[in-house]
Design an enzyme around this catalytic site. Structure first.
Site, mmCIF file in Angstrom:
data_model
loop_
_atom_site.group_PDB
_atom_site.id
_atom_site.type_symbol
_atom_site.label_atom_id
_atom_site.label_comp_id
_atom_site.label_asym_id
_atom_site.label_seq_id
_atom_site.Cartn_x
_atom_site.Cartn_y
_atom_site.Cartn_z
ATOM 1 N N LYS A 28 0.828 -1.212 0.000
ATOM 2 C CA LYS A 28 0.000 0.000 0.000
ATOM 3 C C LYS A 28 0.862 1.262 0.000
ATOM 4 C CE LYS A 28 -3.094 0.528 3.450
ATOM 5 N NZ LYS A 28 -3.089 1.789 4.216
ATOM 6 N N ARG A 33 2.597 6.016 -3.259
ATOM 7 C CA ARG A 33 3.710 6.870 -3.697
ATOM 8 C C ARG A 33 3.951 6.755 -5.196
ATOM 9 N NH1 ARG A 33 4.093 5.639 1.588
ATOM 10 N NH2 ARG A 33 5.255 6.965 3.033
ATOM 11 N N GLY A 101 -5.290 7.494 5.633
ATOM 12 C CA GLY A 101 -4.375 8.429 6.279
ATOM 13 C C GLY A 101 -3.192 8.754 5.392
ATOM 14 N N ASP A 327 1.811 -1.432 11.890
ATOM 15 C CA ASP A 327 0.486 -1.891 11.453
ATOM 16 C C ASP A 327 0.219 -3.350 11.829
ATOM 17 O OD1 ASP A 327 -0.054 0.579 10.373
ATOM 18 O OD2 ASP A 327 0.654 0.046 8.366
ATOM 19 N N LYS A 354 -4.638 5.450 14.827
ATOM 20 C CA LYS A 354 -4.735 4.792 13.515
ATOM 21 C C LYS A 354 -6.189 4.851 13.031
ATOM 22 C CE LYS A 354 -0.456 3.830 13.023
ATOM 23 N NZ LYS A 354 0.306 4.515 11.968
ATOM 24 N N ARG A 358 -6.574 1.585 17.907
ATOM 25 C CA ARG A 358 -6.317 0.151 17.737
ATOM 26 C C ARG A 358 -5.966 -0.563 19.031
ATOM 27 N NH1 ARG A 358 -3.232 -0.090 11.952
ATOM 28 N NH2 ARG A 358 -5.195 -0.022 10.805
#
Ligand code: S3P
Length: 448
Positions: A28, A33, A101, A327, A354, A358
């Site tokens: 991701k 990017r 985000g 993550d 997050k 979380r």
């Protein structure tokens, strides 16, 4: 606003062993990017293996709204015709980043380096998340911000015609903040310096160098990194091959370790050392985890990760490892529920901001399924498996958080009783093929 669709609760059932080889979708962070850097480069950037999930597609739409041409060809190759550094155009409508985000914060940096205005909106989760961490340095660079609620979405930015090249010490471990400052710095006449006390994922640095920016990284005595970027570079289109996302691979890997009798291989996984903290932790817990077929692709180390069901032991995860597995704590907590002895996780303050809180979401989900844990301000201790314990049977609140949904579905595959998550719609933000891929390994899910 996006993601207003009806919730889709799903139940995961304890089944026989999992087995097989899979590939997970593209990373991701690199996908976001690739689209952004393609949009600010001259020529046509070709992206193979782009993650086609809601978060990333939102970034693609934002780049198109600012003048880039973003198309997918019949073979699944994405082509981005860019406008060159500083060449983005004022979007006509609002930029909707949904749940993302990374998409929103990095684009704030991009817009910050252009002399036009843009309005950023997102879903209920994104609208709760703190944006001041990005807006504060952007204000220092000359960006104007208008927000109804301080530093929360929806908000509008007026970029700076001549952003001030600043020296910025990132106050928290955040690759998004680092990246936003660097992207605004692309528009600045001079050298923008970002200092990060602890290293975070370095995709922005590596990829900007690959697209032709003059960017250097110096590691200081304390392990911090000083990143210097010369503004107003000429960026040139690239061919990008996106490796499999280790953060998505993590779910099948942990499932393979905790469902008895399993053997699972995830091929083509990104092994950038700033992303592999979970694998290191699982090895310390005694996981039978092997990296096979290790190779280099597009400047990144990749490989196939093979696991066999293992007897895990609780460990203390050092807080300085957090950025390399930020993550992955929800899925690590699931692995820890099946380990012998407690697993101690510290330095988790960033988990509070997050897609959901979380830390709280994991703790409540564990408790609902008979797993004892202690939630601290920035820590979590998951008690290991007790003899005779019958785990599962709970309903988990996912709070619009894809990783909470996927983690607890994995719990349901290994527990004694089924586990239901209240919504799986958000899984589409990062890993739309999660359910069928896990089913291809033998997992059983039903609509709840
Ligand atoms: C990301 C950085 C991390 C991570 C997110 C992706 C990125 O966020 O949690 O999923 O691509 O830069 P923070 O910068 O908030 O730690």
């Amino acid at each position: 606003m996006s993601h207003a669709a009806a919730p889709r609760p799903i139940t995961a059932h304890p089944e026989a062993a999992l087995g097989g080889r899979i590939r997970v979708p593209g990373d991701k962070s690199i996908s976001h990017r690739s689209l952004m850097f393609g949009a600010i480069s001259l020529g046509e950037t070709r992206i193979e293996g782009l993650l086609e999930a809601d978060d990333v597609l939102g970034t693609g739409r934002a780049m198109a709204a600012m003048g880039a041409t973003v198309v997918r060809d019949g073979e699944g190759l994405w082509r981005v015709s860019g406008l060159g550094c500083g060449g983005l155009l004022e979007p006509e409508g609002v930029l909707d980043f949904g749940n993302a985000g990374t998409g929103s914060r990095l684009c704030m940096g991009l817009v910050g380096g252009h002399s036009f205005a843009a309005t950023f909106v997102g879903d209920a989760s994104l609208s709760r998340r703190p944006m001041g961490r990005v807006l504060d340095p952007l204000r220092e660079m000359g960006v104007e911000v208008i927000a109804r609620t301080k530093d929360r979405l929806p908000l509008s930015l007026k970029g700076a015609a001549t952003p001030t090249p600043i020296v910025y010490r990132v106050p928290m471990a955040s690759a998004q903040v680092k990246s936003a400052v660097l992207l605004a710095g692309l528009g600045a006449p001079g050298v923008t310096t970002v200092i990060e006390p602890v290293a975070t994922r370095d995709h922005t640095e590596r990829m900007l160098q690959g697209f032709g920016a003059d960017l250097s990284v110096e590691v200081d005595a304390g392990g911090g990194r000083v990143i210097r970027l010369v503004g107003r570079p000429e960026l040139k289109a690239q061919a990008v091959v996106v490796p499999g996302d280790p953060s998505s691979a993590a779910f099948a890997i942990v499932a393979g370790l905790i469902v008895p009798g399993s053997e699972v291989t995830v091929e083509n996984v990104l092994l950038n050392p700033l992303r592999t903290g979970l694998f290191q932790t699982l090895l310390e817990m005694g996981a039978d985890l092997l990296i096979e077929n290790e190779r280099l692709s597009g400047g990144e180390r990749i490989g196939d990760v093979r696991v066999r069901a293992s007897k895990l032991a609780g460990v203390v995860v050092p807080p300085e490892r957090a950025p390399a597995m930020i993550d992955e704590y929800p899925i690590l907590a699931i692995a820890a529920a099946f380990a012998e002895g407690p697993t101690v996780m510290e330095g988790l303050e960033e988990l509070r901001v997050k897609e959901s809180d979380r830390l709280a979401a994991v703790a409540r989900g564990l408790e609902a399924n008979g797993v004892a844990c202690v939630e601290g301000e920035a820590s979590l201790v998951v008690e290991g498996r007790k003899a005779g314990a019958r785990l599962g049977g709970g309903l988990v609140a996912t709070h619009l958080d894809h990783r909470i949904a996927m983690s607890f579905l994995v719990l349901g595959l290994a527990a004694e009783k089924p586990v239901t998550v209240d919504d799986t719609a958000m899984i589409a933000t990062s890993f739309p093929s999660f359910l069928p891929l896990m089913e291809s390994l033998g997992a059983r899910f039903t609509e709840a």
